[in-house]
Scaffold this active site. Structure first.
Site, PDB file in Angstrom:
ATOM      1  N   GLY A  79       0.813  -1.225   0.000  1.00 15.49           N
ATOM      2  CA  GLY A  79       0.000   0.000   0.000  1.00 15.49           C
ATOM      3  C   GLY A  79       0.840   1.265   0.000  1.00 15.49           C
ATOM      4  O   GLY A  79       0.372   2.320  -0.438  1.00 15.49           O
ATOM      5  N   GLU A 110       1.701   1.811  -3.546  1.00 12.37           N
ATOM      6  CA  GLU A 110       0.439   2.197  -4.214  1.00 12.37           C
ATOM      7  C   GLU A 110       0.070   3.647  -3.891  1.00 12.37           C
ATOM      8  O   GLU A 110      -0.422   4.376  -4.745  1.00 12.37           O
ATOM      9  CB  GLU A 110      -0.674   1.234  -3.787  1.00 12.37           C
ATOM     10  CG  GLU A 110      -0.455  -0.161  -4.360  1.00 12.37           C
ATOM     11  CD  GLU A 110      -1.368  -1.209  -3.748  1.00 12.37           C
ATOM     12  OE1 GLU A 110      -1.424  -1.308  -2.511  1.00 12.37           O
ATOM     13  OE2 GLU A 110      -2.019  -1.947  -4.500  1.00 12.37           O
TER      14      GLU A 110
HETATM   15  N1  DAK Z   1       1.900  -3.584   8.951  1.00  9.61           N
HETATM   16  C1  DAK Z   1       1.979  -3.491  10.298  1.00  9.61           C
HETATM   17  N2  DAK Z   1       3.104  -3.312  10.970  1.00  9.61           N
HETATM   18  C2  DAK Z   1       4.235  -3.194  10.259  1.00  9.61           C
HETATM   19  C3  DAK Z   1       4.261  -3.254   8.840  1.00  9.61           C
HETATM   20  C4  DAK Z   1       3.005  -3.456   8.177  1.00  9.61           C
HETATM   21  N3  DAK Z   1       2.889  -3.477   6.849  1.00  9.61           N
HETATM   22  N4  DAK Z   1       5.531  -3.126   8.428  1.00  9.61           N
HETATM   23  C5  DAK Z   1       6.275  -2.981   9.544  1.00  9.61           C
HETATM   24  N5  DAK Z   1       5.510  -3.009  10.647  1.00  9.61           N
HETATM   25  C6  DAK Z   1       5.922  -2.892  12.036  1.00  9.61           C
HETATM   26  C7  DAK Z   1       6.600  -4.187  12.525  1.00  9.61           C
HETATM   27  O1  DAK Z   1       5.628  -5.138  12.921  1.00  9.61           O
HETATM   28  C8  DAK Z   1       7.397  -3.666  13.690  1.00  9.61           C
HETATM   29  O2  DAK Z   1       6.542  -3.471  14.793  1.00  9.61           O
HETATM   30  P1  DAK Z   1       6.977  -3.925  16.307  1.00  9.61           P
HETATM   31  O3  DAK Z   1       7.287  -5.352  16.208  1.00  9.61           O
HETATM   32  O4  DAK Z   1       8.202  -3.087  16.589  1.00  9.61           O
HETATM   33  O5  DAK Z   1       5.797  -3.589  17.146  1.00  9.61           O
HETATM   34  C9  DAK Z   1       7.844  -2.284  13.223  1.00  9.61           C
HETATM   35  O6  DAK Z   1       6.938  -1.929  12.180  1.00  9.61           O
HETATM   36  C10 DAK Z   1       9.250  -2.286  12.648  1.00  9.61           C
HETATM   37  O7  DAK Z   1       9.312  -3.295  11.663  1.00  9.61           O
HETATM   38  P2  DAK Z   1      10.472  -4.388  11.601  1.00  9.61           P
HETATM   39  O8  DAK Z   1      10.964  -4.701  12.983  1.00  9.61           O
HETATM   40  O9  DAK Z   1       9.982  -5.537  10.786  1.00  9.61           O
HETATM   41  O10 DAK Z   1      11.604  -3.581  10.839  1.00  9.61           O
HETATM   42  P3  DAK Z   1      12.720  -4.164   9.860  1.00  9.61           P
HETATM   43  O11 DAK Z   1      13.616  -3.012   9.543  1.00  9.61           O
HETATM   44  O12 DAK Z   1      13.326  -5.419  10.420  1.00  9.61           O
HETATM   45  O13 DAK Z   1      11.943  -4.605   8.535  1.00  9.61           O
HETATM   46  C11 DAK Z   1      10.359  -4.283   6.687  1.00  9.61           C
HETATM   47  C12 DAK Z   1      11.296  -3.607   7.758  1.00  9.61           C
HETATM   48  C13 DAK Z   1       9.566  -3.151   5.994  1.00  9.61           C
HETATM   49  C14 DAK Z   1      11.211  -4.998   5.651  1.00  9.61           C
HETATM   50  C15 DAK Z   1       9.427  -5.273   7.418  1.00  9.61           C
HETATM   51  O14 DAK Z   1       8.791  -4.632   8.532  1.00  9.61           O
HETATM   52  C16 DAK Z   1       8.341  -5.782   6.508  1.00  9.61           C
HETATM   53  O15 DAK Z   1       8.558  -6.668   5.687  1.00  9.61           O
HETATM   54  N6  DAK Z   1       7.135  -5.265   6.688  1.00  9.61           N
HETATM   55  C17 DAK Z   1       5.972  -5.677   5.915  1.00  9.61           C
HETATM   56  C18 DAK Z   1       6.050  -5.091   4.530  1.00  9.61           C
HETATM   57  C19 DAK Z   1       4.891  -5.567   3.662  1.00  9.61           C
HETATM   58  O16 DAK Z   1       4.743  -6.779   3.433  1.00  9.61           O
HETATM   59  N7  DAK Z   1       4.122  -4.642   3.219  1.00  9.61           N
HETATM   60  C20 DAK Z   1       2.948  -4.929   2.377  1.00  9.61           C
HETATM   61  C21 DAK Z   1       1.783  -5.103   3.260  1.00  9.61           C
HETATM   62  S1  DAK Z   1       0.420  -5.718   2.307  1.00  9.61           S
HETATM   63  C22 DAK Z   1      -6.567  -4.356   0.184  1.00  9.61           C
HETATM   64  C23 DAK Z   1      -6.013  -3.205  -0.197  1.00  9.61           C
HETATM   65  C24 DAK Z   1      -4.678  -2.976   0.022  1.00  9.61           C
HETATM   66  C25 DAK Z   1      -3.895  -3.901   0.620  1.00  9.61           C
HETATM   67  C26 DAK Z   1      -4.456  -5.064   1.021  1.00  9.61           C
HETATM   68  C27 DAK Z   1      -5.789  -5.302   0.810  1.00  9.61           C
HETATM   69  N8  DAK Z   1      -7.962  -4.684  -0.060  1.00  9.61           N
HETATM   70  C28 DAK Z   1      -8.510  -4.334  -1.341  1.00  9.61           C
HETATM   71  C29 DAK Z   1      -8.674  -5.434   0.848  1.00  9.61           C
HETATM   72  C30 DAK Z   1      -2.497  -3.660   0.836  1.00  9.61           C
HETATM   73  C31 DAK Z   1      -1.699  -4.633   1.279  1.00  9.61           C
HETATM   74  C32 DAK Z   1      -0.369  -4.364   1.742  1.00  9.61           C
HETATM   75  O17 DAK Z   1       0.135  -3.265   1.745  1.00  9.61           O
END
Ligand code: DAK
Length: 264
Positions: free
Chosen positions: A108, A111
């Site tokens: 997102g 996006e």
């Molecule tokens: N959501 C919630 N929390 C998040 C997050 C996320 N996307 N990304 C990071 N955080 C939080 C982590 O949980 C952590 O929180 P605490 O554990 O400290 O409480 C804090 O931010 C720091 O993150 P990290 O400890 O993981 O930090 P690192 O530097 O080690 O890693 C990272 C950074 C960005 C590589 C990693 O956090 C990561 O992979 N995050 C997830 C990235 C990701 O997969 N993003 C895409 C999400 S899916 C929809 C419309 C839109 C969407 C879906 C549906 N509909 C039509 C229904 C959109 C979907 C998405 O965006």
């Protein structure tokens, strides 16, 4: 607003998504505040917007995975529509919006950046659509905007593989316009916005609308859209004064002045 700040200076609004502990991930509260920040702008005063994230690590690390994990089908659909409507509001916002991408722009987050008119990023920025690794498709317009912005083949490669890319690669494929050292990003974005804010506002708005609307239709219709928006600039104070100033300068170079466009 708990999760978004907004400040305006010299015609430029800087809107900052402020949830750094979660890398500025988008939940319903953040999206609500983001909408309120845009709704709250006075368009007589604001001529360009810079959108960025708080901290030096992340623009937006995506939709909030913790919040989404518990959603039902109906809630997921409603959340998707809520986000999509806000992103579309930004894309069609009357004045240009520049994304200053200061770190992660994932899911997102990418996006959201793609809903903006122009993308600048810091050299530590990371871009990607990792949704397939979470069992979902991009849901805030990623399949559509990435394919239009880069190319269908490149968008498919990035989305199917869920691979993240660096700032340099994002620049090479045309996803961002320029890459800056982190500390130079916001000043550069504000400078670009300031330059836009000095131009004739009605003309800038009409350019945005002409480009956006024209891209959705065939070339004949697109040129009709341009004609109408071109014509709409005439008889405005800005058009009359902008052109009169040019003619004055031709008559007498000492009469050079910077036109303070008035948005009317
Ligand atoms: N959501 C919630 N929390 C998040 C997050 C996320 N996307 N990304 C990071 N955080 C939080 C982590 O949980 C952590 O929180 P605490 O554990 O400290 O409480 C804090 O931010 C720091 O993150 P990290 O400890 O993981 O930090 P690192 O530097 O080690 O890693 C990272 C950074 C960005 C590589 C990693 O956090 C990561 O992979 N995050 C997830 C990235 C990701 O997969 N993003 C895409 C999400 S899916 C929809 C419309 C839109 C969407 C879906 C549906 N509909 C039509 C229904 C959109 C979907 C998405 O965006």
């Amino acid at each position: 607003m708990a999760y978004v700040t907004s400040e305006v200076e010299a015609g430029v609004a800087v809107i900052t998504i402020d949830r750094p502990k979660a890398l500025n991930a988008l939940n319903e509260e953040v999206l609500t505040d983001l909408k309120a920040a845009f709704d709250g702008l006075d368009l007589d005063a604001v001529r360009c917007v810079v959108l960025t994230g708080a901290g030096d690590k992340s623009f937006v690390a995506g939709a909030d995975i913790g919040a989404m994990a518990k959603m039902t089908k109906a809630e997921g659909t409603a959340f998707g529509k809520f986000g999509n409507d806000i992103f579309r509001m930004i894309e069609t916002f009357p004045v240009p919006v520049i994304a200053a991408i200061n770190g992660f722009a994932l899911g997102g987050g990418n996006e959201l950046a793609m809903s903006c008119d122009i993308r600048l990023c810091s050299d530590n920025a990371v871009f990607g659509q990792p949704e397939v690794g979470l069992g979902i498709t991009p849901g805030f317009g990623g399949t559509q905007r990435l394919a239009r912005l880069v190319s269908p083949g490149m968008a498919k490669q990035l989305i199917y593989g869920g691979r993240n890319i660096t700032a340099e690669e994002a620049y090479r494929i045309g996803l961002v316009n320029a890459v800056y050292p982190q500390e130079e990003l916001l000043p550069a974005a504000k400078k670009l916005a300031g330059g836009i804010a000095k131009q004739a506002p009605i003309a800038v708005r009409n350019c945005k609308k002409a480009i956006n609307d024209g891209l959705q239709v065939d070339i004949d219709k697109a040129l009709e859209i341009e004609e109408a928006l071109f014509g709409a600039c005439f008889e405005s104070w800005d058009q009359q004064e902008g052109m009169a100033n040019f003619l004055r300068k031709k008559d007498d170079p000492n009469k050079v002045k910077v036109v303070a466009f008035q948005n009317k």
